[in-house]
Write a protein that holds these residues in place. Sequence first.
Motif, short mmCIF file in Angstrom:
data_model
loop_
_atom_site.label_atom_id
_atom_site.label_comp_id
_atom_site.label_asym_id
_atom_site.label_seq_id
_atom_site.Cartn_x
_atom_site.Cartn_y
_atom_site.Cartn_z
N ILE A 69 0.90 -1.19 0.03
CA ILE A 69 0.02 -0.18 0.19
C ILE A 69 0.81 1.25 0.18
CG2 ILE A 69 -1.30 1.23 1.30
CD1 ILE A 69 -2.96 -1.09 2.32
N ASP A 70 0.77 1.96 -0.98
CA ASP A 70 1.27 3.39 -1.07
C ASP A 70 0.34 4.36 -0.13
OD1 ASP A 70 2.08 5.89 -1.60
OD2 ASP A 70 2.39 5.61 -3.60
N ARG A 71 0.89 4.63 1.15
CA ARG A 71 -0.18 5.28 2.04
C ARG A 71 -0.54 6.61 1.75
NH1 ARG A 71 -0.43 1.72 6.05
NH2 ARG A 71 -1.61 2.77 7.14
N MET A 72 0.27 7.42 0.99
CA MET A 72 -0.41 8.67 0.45
C MET A 72 -1.23 8.56 -0.75
SD MET A 72 0.34 10.34 2.72
CE MET A 72 0.08 11.88 1.96
N GLY A 152 -5.25 4.29 8.49
CA GLY A 152 -4.73 5.32 8.60
C GLY A 152 -3.80 6.07 7.07
N SER A 153 -4.02 5.24 6.13
CA SER A 153 -3.47 5.41 4.73
C SER A 153 -4.92 6.19 4.05
CB SER A 153 -2.97 4.17 4.21
OG SER A 153 -4.24 3.35 3.48
N MET A 154 -4.50 6.69 2.62
CA MET A 154 -5.19 7.18 1.71
C MET A 154 -6.14 5.84 1.02
SD MET A 154 -5.13 10.38 2.52
CE MET A 154 -5.98 11.27 0.92
N THR A 155 -5.69 4.68 1.23
CA THR A 155 -6.47 3.75 0.75
C THR A 155 -7.75 3.05 1.63
OG1 THR A 155 -4.34 2.70 -0.40
CG2 THR A 155 -6.09 1.37 0.06
N THR A 156 -8.83 3.13 1.03
CA THR A 156 -9.98 2.59 1.62
C THR A 156 -10.50 1.22 1.23
OG1 THR A 156 -11.51 4.12 0.27
CG2 THR A 156 -10.81 4.98 2.64
N PRO A 157 -10.56 0.30 2.08
CA PRO A 157 -11.08 -1.14 1.49
C PRO A 157 -12.43 -0.91 1.26
CG PRO A 157 -9.53 -1.36 3.27
CD PRO A 157 -9.86 0.10 3.06
N LEU A 158 -13.04 -1.90 0.23
CA LEU A 158 -14.54 -2.15 0.04
C LEU A 158 -14.74 -3.51 -0.08
CD1 LEU A 158 -17.36 -0.76 -0.26
CD2 LEU A 158 -17.02 -0.97 -2.71
N VAL A 159 -15.55 -4.12 1.06
CA VAL A 159 -15.87 -5.32 1.22
C VAL A 159 -17.34 -5.50 0.37
CG1 VAL A 159 -16.42 -7.39 2.53
CG2 VAL A 159 -14.49 -5.73 3.14
N ALA A 236 -19.18 7.53 -0.92
CA ALA A 236 -19.41 8.85 -0.49
C ALA A 236 -19.10 9.24 1.14
CB ALA A 236 -20.92 9.37 -0.69
N GLU A 237 -19.52 8.19 2.03
CA GLU A 237 -19.15 8.17 3.28
C GLU A 237 -17.84 7.89 3.58
OE1 GLU A 237 -19.59 8.70 7.37
OE2 GLU A 237 -20.96 9.33 5.64
N LEU A 238 -17.11 6.96 2.78
CA LEU A 238 -15.77 6.81 3.04
C LEU A 238 -14.99 8.19 2.69
CD1 LEU A 238 -15.44 3.36 1.24
CD2 LEU A 238 -15.07 3.88 4.03
N GLU A 239 -15.24 8.81 1.58
CA GLU A 239 -14.63 9.97 1.18
C GLU A 239 -14.64 11.20 2.16
OE1 GLU A 239 -12.54 11.79 -2.20
OE2 GLU A 239 -12.96 9.68 -1.48
N ALA A 240 -16.04 11.23 2.58
CA ALA A 240 -16.33 12.20 4.01
C ALA A 240 -15.45 12.03 4.91
CB ALA A 240 -17.62 12.27 4.23
N GLN A 241 -15.36 10.49 5.33
CA GLN A 241 -14.53 10.30 6.40
C GLN A 241 -12.97 10.74 6.48
OE1 GLN A 241 -14.47 6.89 8.89
NE2 GLN A 241 -16.87 6.68 8.94
N LEU A 242 -12.64 10.72 5.15
CA LEU A 242 -11.39 10.90 5.01
C LEU A 242 -11.12 12.36 5.09
CD1 LEU A 242 -9.69 8.79 2.09
CD2 LEU A 242 -9.09 8.58 4.46
N VAL A 243 -11.92 13.20 4.45
CA VAL A 243 -11.85 14.55 4.52
C VAL A 243 -12.00 14.96 6.03
CG1 VAL A 243 -12.97 16.73 4.14
CG2 VAL A 243 -12.95 14.92 2.29
#
Length: 266
Positions: A69-72, A152-159, A236-243
């Motif tokens: 994973i590239d964390r950025m 803690g990275s910019m990668t978000t998993p989706l199951v 959309a919620e994953l994106e909002a959480q990162l923001v």
Amino acid sequence: MPEAYTKLGLMRMIELDKIVDSNAVCHSVADRIYDLMNAEPLPRLDTLDFNTLESAFDEILAAGVLRPIDRMKREIRTYYLVPTQTEWLEAAGANSQVFSDQREKARPFSEALGATVGSATEEGIAEVKPDLVVLHEQLPNDLVDALANAHGSMTTPLVVFDRRAVKIPNLRMAAVSYSSRNFENTGFVTVGGREVADSEINTVFSAKIGALPKLHNWTVPTDRSSYVRNVASIVAELEAQLVRRDSDELDNSGEAIPCLSRPNVS
């Protein structure tokens, strides 16, 4: 192949008007077809089932192998708790036209028989952020470890979950292990398996149902379109959480957060 092909795929390249790169892919495919025509007769089109053809370009990792994973780097990694054709045959004693040798190639949408889970998932993600990199991952030996690795990275998993997975021992174990932990950066969406009783789902996910409701969708979609909308809502919620997470970490400089944009999905 151009670098954009490995990150986006041809369809997304065309949608984003990457004309030079998409033309390069088409020319490579055309050259390959021409070479094959001169080397051996091609099979008749009416004898082929295109749904069973594997990609000649994707590099499939060995089962259980995790990509670094590239964390950025902002991307979504999809993990499919969906039976393969072989797993379903062993568990149910019968083939199913729904499943495939690759989990993301399953076709559970009765009104769109040729549509795969993978393509519908990509469409839902693109509704929120069209340029977001999507990786369809092999199911790892330890799903919990793979999800925790993205923390803690910019990668978000989706199951992506088909309820029929609880009939497959190794998928059921993965589901139980997922249920035992909370992952604030992971989304979960149901794609099929209406015939599996709610009581069995409640047993497997007893510790998870009700937790982080905006990141989980337990409802079996009525069709492909409703599944696409469900994916978009979770992303959309994953994106909002990162923001929100990165806004808390940044000072009040007023600068935009790299790689992120506020989702506009209603």
